[in-house]
Design an enzyme around this catalytic site. Structure first.
Site, mmCIF file in Angstrom:
data_model
loop_
_atom_site.group_PDB
_atom_site.id
_atom_site.type_symbol
_atom_site.label_atom_id
_atom_site.label_comp_id
_atom_site.label_asym_id
_atom_site.label_seq_id
_atom_site.Cartn_x
_atom_site.Cartn_y
_atom_site.Cartn_z
ATOM 1 N N LYS A 23 0.829 -1.197 0.000
ATOM 2 C CA LYS A 23 0.000 0.000 0.000
ATOM 3 C C LYS A 23 0.865 1.250 0.000
ATOM 4 O O LYS A 23 0.633 2.188 -0.767
ATOM 5 C CB LYS A 23 -0.904 0.007 1.218
ATOM 6 C CG LYS A 23 -1.539 1.356 1.548
ATOM 7 C CD LYS A 23 -2.146 1.364 2.934
ATOM 8 C CE LYS A 23 -2.649 2.736 3.339
ATOM 9 N NZ LYS A 23 -1.568 3.713 3.552
ATOM 10 N N ASN A 24 1.879 1.279 0.885
ATOM 11 C CA ASN A 24 2.683 2.485 1.061
ATOM 12 C C ASN A 24 3.648 2.739 -0.085
ATOM 13 O O ASN A 24 4.344 3.750 -0.094
ATOM 14 C CB ASN A 24 3.442 2.419 2.384
ATOM 15 C CG ASN A 24 2.524 2.540 3.581
ATOM 16 O OD1 ASN A 24 1.422 3.072 3.482
ATOM 17 N ND2 ASN A 24 2.966 2.030 4.727
ATOM 18 N N CYS A 36 -5.406 8.735 8.590
ATOM 19 C CA CYS A 36 -5.549 8.240 9.951
ATOM 20 C C CYS A 36 -5.262 9.333 10.974
ATOM 21 O O CYS A 36 -4.322 10.117 10.807
ATOM 22 C CB CYS A 36 -4.592 7.072 10.199
ATOM 23 S SG CYS A 36 -5.077 5.552 9.371
ATOM 24 N N ARG A 91 0.958 15.659 11.275
ATOM 25 C CA ARG A 91 1.830 15.292 10.152
ATOM 26 C C ARG A 91 1.921 16.490 9.215
ATOM 27 O O ARG A 91 1.227 16.572 8.210
ATOM 28 C CB ARG A 91 1.274 14.052 9.440
ATOM 29 C CG ARG A 91 1.192 12.850 10.360
ATOM 30 C CD ARG A 91 0.997 11.560 9.619
ATOM 31 N NE ARG A 91 -0.372 11.391 9.178
ATOM 32 C CZ ARG A 91 -0.821 10.307 8.531
ATOM 33 N NH1 ARG A 91 -0.002 9.313 8.251
ATOM 34 N NH2 ARG A 91 -2.072 10.203 8.159
ATOM 35 N N ASP A 144 4.165 1.488 11.799
ATOM 36 C CA ASP A 144 2.951 0.860 11.291
ATOM 37 C C ASP A 144 2.743 -0.564 11.803
ATOM 38 O O ASP A 144 1.729 -1.194 11.470
ATOM 39 C CB ASP A 144 2.960 0.842 9.754
ATOM 40 C CG ASP A 144 2.483 2.157 9.163
ATOM 41 O OD1 ASP A 144 2.054 3.037 9.927
ATOM 42 O OD2 ASP A 144 2.540 2.308 7.930
ATOM 43 N N ARG A 150 -8.860 0.211 4.264
ATOM 44 C CA ARG A 150 -7.988 1.175 3.593
ATOM 45 C C ARG A 150 -6.655 0.528 3.214
ATOM 46 O O ARG A 150 -6.002 0.967 2.259
ATOM 47 C CB ARG A 150 -7.708 2.375 4.500
ATOM 48 C CG ARG A 150 -8.869 3.343 4.675
ATOM 49 C CD ARG A 150 -8.407 4.567 5.448
ATOM 50 N NE ARG A 150 -7.175 5.083 4.883
ATOM 51 C CZ ARG A 150 -6.083 5.368 5.591
ATOM 52 N NH1 ARG A 150 -6.059 5.196 6.892
ATOM 53 N NH2 ARG A 150 -5.003 5.831 4.987
#
Length: 418
Positions: free
Chosen positions: A22-23, A118, A123, A306, A398
């Site tokens: 995903k990242n 999230c 951030r 994570d 997600r």
């Protein structure tokens, strides 16, 4: 709203495949705009964040085809694109920030609403905007809208105060088509950065140092289309390894790069789990109760932020007292209240949690607050005695494709209630 219904206490056995990262995929989707021709991405996970990135691409003018069954995404951005993103979808996920670098590099201007994602802490985008300014762009952040414009982007030396993955990616995209050489000091070293740079290099970019603290990018006049396979998702793979451990099972996670998970594997081994490595798979086996360990999150190659949420329920069942310290985000312990409903003994002190292991957890009705916290609650439910309901699972979806199906195939008693 959909939720997971879980009967806990069943050890996981068998094997679980790993999806594309995903990242990595979300950033590669944005970077496809740099080609102005067809790009094909393979091993793209069919998850909510990816679908939202695709929607943004389509809204600004790119032609997109996503074969979800084959996990293949084709992007043709040879058409004119609108550098000003107005779709509210962009404000729903942090990954949309990658469109900043892609559009500024391609169109020499861009605007985008400040993103969400999230709720795990502050951030800011200051590193991104500061870097854009060094490269010659004028930037602003007013009334929730981020803008940048620069007709003469020129390579320079940039020092990042923090090795931000997002800032490294955005600045690399701008530097790839800027005039001259750009050096990014203290760049992020994550595997997803290496994957991203490898993709740009296939498109014709000149980049050295990917995976180190110093990236050197020599600007080129244009980039071309390419075909690229997204790396395996180390966070998804790590989540399933923890699932195997917390249930006292024997589980193989395949299609993975073991090196990407080394910090997690060290901690799992330290806790008493048996770890067996192969070229592209990891097998975990647990016999008896695990032992307490301490964890401190750090940028790669440190322990990934994570994965710390997923370790907390495991350590809640380990013998002794564990301490988990979060150094990346300041609001990443909002799962603790939900785990306490299940009988976990956890205390929060500043940026650390102190976990006194208990003999067992008890099933309960809990709710996800973000992506990784949601995965953590699923793991806790798998290990708990009795029946659990995990609500607000849109957060989990997600980042995890067909989580319940993968777990059920390995012996979990879990189903998605619509």
């Amino acid at each position: 709203m959909s939720y997971y219904q879980v009967e806990g206490g069943f050890p996981l056995r068998g094997s679980v495949p790993t999806q594309g990262a995903k990242n990595s995929a979300v950033h590669l989707i944005a970077a496809s705009l740099l080609a102005k021709s067809e790009v094909i991405l393979e091993n793209v996970p069919a998850i909510a964040d990816v679908l939202k990135m695709i929607k943004i691409l389509e809204k600004i003018g790119a032609r997109v085809a996503f074969d979800q069954a084959k996990h293949t995404l084709t992007v043709d951005s040879s058409y004119p694109v609108n550098p000003h993103i107005l779709d509210p979808t962009a404000s729903e996920l942090r990954a949309s920030l990658s469109f900043m670098g892609a559009l500024l590099s391609r169109e020499k201007e861009m605007s985008i609403p400040f993103p969400g994602g999230c709720n795990i802490g502050n951030r800011p985008v200051d590193l991104h905007l500061k870097g854009f300014s060094v490269l010659g762009a004028k930037t602003s952040l007013e009334h929730g809208l981020i803008t940048a414009k620069g007709s003469r982007l020129t390579g320079k030396r940039i020092y990042l105060d923090y090795p931000s993955v997002g800032a490294t990616i955005n600045l690399t995209m701008v530097a790839a088509l800027a005039k001259g050489e750009t050096i990014i000091e203290n760049s992020a070293e994550e595997p997803e950065i290496v994957d991203f740079c490898n993709f740009l290099k296939k498109m014709g970019a000149k980049i050295k140092g990917a995976g180190t603290k110093r990236l050197v990018i020599k600007g080129v006049p244009s980039l071309h289309g390419a075909r690229h396979r997204v790396i395996p998702d180390r966070i998804e793979g790590g989540t399933y390894l923890i699932a195997g451990a917390i249930t006292g099972g024997e589980l193989t996670v395949r299609d993975i790069v073991p090196y990407h998970l080394e910090p997690l594997l060290v901690k799992l081994h330290e806790s008493g789990a048996e770890i067996n490595l192969a070229k592209n798979k990891v097998t975990i086996k647990v016999r008896g109760r695990l032992k307490a360990v301490n964890i401190k999150t750090m940028p790669f190659p440190g322990f990934p932020t994570d994965l710390q949420n997923q370790m907390i329920p495991l350590l809640s069942l380990a013998e002794g007292t564990s301490v988990v310290t979060e150094t990346v985000f300041e609001n990443r312990f909002n799962l603790v209240g939900e785990l306490r409903k299940m009988g976990a003994n956890i205390q929060i002190e500043g940026q650390s949690v102190y976990i006194q292991g208990v003999e067992s957890l008890t099933g309960a009705k809990v709710a996800c607050t973000n992506l990784r916290a949601g995965a953590s609650l699923v793991l806790a439910a798998l290990a708990a005695k009795g029946h659990s309901e995990v609500h607000d699972i849109e957060h989990v979806e997600r980042g995890y494709e067909n989580m319940e199906e993968k777990l059920r195939a390995s012996g979990a008693k879990i189903r998605r209630i619509f």
